[in-house]
Design an enzyme around this catalytic site. Structure first.
Site, mmCIF file in Angstrom:
data_model
loop_
_atom_site.group_PDB
_atom_site.id
_atom_site.type_symbol
_atom_site.label_atom_id
_atom_site.label_comp_id
_atom_site.label_asym_id
_atom_site.label_seq_id
_atom_site.Cartn_x
_atom_site.Cartn_y
_atom_site.Cartn_z
ATOM 1 N N SER A 90 -5.463 11.844 -2.877
ATOM 2 C CA SER A 90 -5.465 10.396 -2.973
ATOM 3 C C SER A 90 -5.497 10.012 -4.441
ATOM 4 C CB SER A 90 -6.704 9.842 -2.266
ATOM 5 O OG SER A 90 -6.934 8.506 -2.645
ATOM 6 N N CYS B 85 0.805 -1.221 0.000
ATOM 7 C CA CYS B 85 0.000 0.000 0.000
ATOM 8 C C CYS B 85 0.839 1.272 0.000
ATOM 9 C CB CYS B 85 -0.992 -0.040 1.155
ATOM 10 S SG CYS B 85 -2.298 -1.265 0.852
ATOM 11 N N CYS C 190 -6.311 -1.340 -2.843
ATOM 12 C CA CYS C 190 -7.598 -0.905 -3.395
ATOM 13 C C CYS C 190 -7.579 -0.924 -4.917
ATOM 14 C CB CYS C 190 -7.956 0.474 -2.856
ATOM 15 S SG CYS C 190 -8.190 0.471 -1.069
#
EC number: 4.2.1.9
Length: 557
Positions: free
Chosen positions: A468, A119, A192
């Protein structure tokens, strides 16, 4: 071998005695010692499965005739840390990760290293450490998460959940519909599922040459990832035998190619920050203007969520990163194909047999989304040292309007939710840069709220903070110099007209130089938000976003 420092000679008897206490036998002292740098953490879905990956890596290393030693790093889940003080720790955690890996590996004189990140800040943190330590290294990430499906069959991901909050707030969906998105947005372990920061960095790790083909796109739950782990151990042994190190692989040309892939995929703006930090660790002087030159020559070939409904599993199905690179290689001057990679082969060799299997997902050079890349570097009197926009995530190429100023993300989110932002406004969130934040927090909550309220194409957002990878819309971040350093963004006043021109790469405020000089003389630096602990130290040492927000070493002369 490098590890002979701790295992050879009569004077190393105490060292061997300690190592035997870990289970080693005499015959092990003739084998390479391999650091297995893991990042298993139960609270991060992208890392929850990495304890099992660590076991597989150790088995593969033993099978290759080497001795594995596993250790762990810290990590921060940006999604869970979002919207509160936890986000201030996200970017600084990158430095802790790099420092901790450097500490363990250099203290124990390993011969090689396999890194298991996944991540956001964990992958670049380990990459920075690998370049700093400079021993043969292979990366094998935890892999992407699959996209989810709601009870109605709608494909969703984490960005859908964030935007669902804004949609619920504005009355566009019910609480039950929001709950349905929440329950299905993150259906499995893995990073994700869109082209967010984690997947962007794992794809870039592949094209840089530190990871093997398939690293960026093979899902976490796909059995092929176990095969990738076995191959990583075999390739590491070859790298050790040939003494091929990270700094041999990560050259200026490799960084050009990483940014080229980023442009072709419209990756996260955070990749700019992290890749500049990698260049710093590699001892390279890599200027932001070079990124813009790459953007101008690389076409945008694929749009992945949040810019479309495609996800990493679709990229993998369509041929993966190698297929994108193979298509890019058809255009002269886009890639440097003859540089070495962690496979022991050149980039040309790695992609030789790749092909696009779905041209809906990965477009051809003849049918790009745009002739230029999906990230752009903007400059002007509002960003003299540069700013970044994910141009592939918005159809709007020029925006001009009055600014609505907020001095923190919390203040901005509250203002957006209370209706203080309207169509045509330019939202400015300042004092959220590396020093001012401190920690340069991400602005996913404000951008998602704006998008969820249906204003994504009608409101622009500027910040000296970050976005993000799940952010979309007219979002300009990394504005340098930042507000806390006295940059122009600190001098803006309510109602000033700001112009964003993506095609011309301009970010300007319609205020005269004389007026800006006057405001600069009257400006006073605010008191630091944090003065103690790690964040207090970080704020004193961190550099600007345009240099990767790395920590500066004090000058003792």
């Amino acid at each position: 071998m490098r590890s002979d420092m701790i295992k050879k000679g009569f004077d190393k008897a105490p060292h061997r005695s300690l190592l035997k206490a870990t289970g080693l036998k005499d015959e092990d002292f003739d084998k390479p010692f391999i650091a297995i740098c893991n990042s298993f953490i139960e609270i991060i879905p992208g890392h929850k499965h990495l304890n099992e990956f660590g076991k597989l890596v150790k088995e593969a290393v033993r099978a290759a005739g080497m001795v594995p030693f596993e250790f762990n790093t810290i990590g921060v889940d940006d999604g869970i840390a979002m919207g509160h003080i936890g986000m201030r720790y996200s970017l600084p955690s990158r430095e802790i990760i790099a420092d901790s890996v450097e500490t363990v590996v250099n203290a124990h004189w390993f011969d090689g290293m396999i890194c298991i990140p996944n991540c956001d800040k964990i992958t670049p943190g380990m990459m920075m450490a690998a370049l700093r330590i400079n021993i043969p290294t292979v990366f094998v990430s935890g892999g992407p998460m699959a996209a989810g499906k709601t009870s109605k069959g709608e494909v969703v991901d984490l960005s859908s959940v964030f935007e669902g909050v804004g949609a619920y707030q504005s009355g566009k969906i019910s609480e039950e519909e929001l709950k349905d998105i929440e329950d299905h947005g993150c259906p499995s372990c893995g990073s994700c599922s869109g082209m967010f920061t984690a997947n962007s960095m794992n794809c870039l790790c592949e094209v840089l040459g530190l990871a093997l083909p398939g690293n960026g796109s093979i899902l976490a739950i796909d059995p092929r990832r176990e095969e990738l782990i076995k191959e990583a151990a075999e390739k590491l042994k070859i790298l050790i035998e040939r003494d091929i190190k990270p700094r041999d692989i990560v050259t200026e040309e490799a960084i050009d190619d990483a940014f080229a892939l980023d442009m072709a995929m419209g990756g996260s703006t955070n990749t700019v920050l992290h890749t500049l930090a990698l260049a710093h660790e590699a001892g390279l002087d890599y200027d932001m203007s070079r990124i813009d030159a790459v953007s101008r020559r690389v076409p945008h070939l694929c749009k992945v969520s949040p810019a479309s409904n495609w996800h990493m599993e679709d990229i993998d199905r369509a041929g993966g990163i190698s297929a994108i690179l193979k298509e890019m290689s058809r255009k002269e001057g886009v890639l440097h194909l003859d540089r070495i990679t962690a496979t022991g082969q050149t980039l040309r060799g790695n992609i030789a047999h790749a092909e696009i299997k779905d041209k809906e997902v990965i477009h051809s050079l003849e049918n790009p989304h745009s002739e230029e890349g999906g990230l752009r570097i903007l400059k002007g009197n509002l960003a003299k040292d540069g700013a970044v926009i994910k141009s592939g995530a918005t159809e709007v190429k020029r925006f001009e309007g009055p600014c609505v100023i907020f001095n923190s993300q919390d203040e901005a989110l509250a203002g957006i939710m209370l209706g203080k932002v309207k169509k045509g406004d330019v939202v400015v969130i300042r004092y959220e840069g590396p020093r001012g934040g401190p920690g340069m927090p991400e602005m996913l909550a404000p951008t998602s709220a704006i998008a969820g309220m249906g204003l994504g194409a009608d409101v622009a957002l500027l910040t000296d903070g970050r976005f993000s990878g799940a952010s979309r819309g007219i979002s300009v971040g990394h504005i340098s110099p930042e507000a806390a350093a006295g940059g122009t963004i600190a001098l803006l006043e309510q109602g000033d007209i700001v112009c964003i021109d993506v095609e011309e790469r301009l970010l300007e405020v319609r205020v005269s130089d004389e007026e800006l000089d006057k405001r600069k003389k009257e400006w006073k630096r605010p008191e630091p938000k944090v003065k103690t602990g790690w964040l207090g130290r970080y704020a004193q040492m961190v550099t600007s976003a345009n240099t990767g927000a790395v920590l500066k070493v004090p000058n003792f002369d």
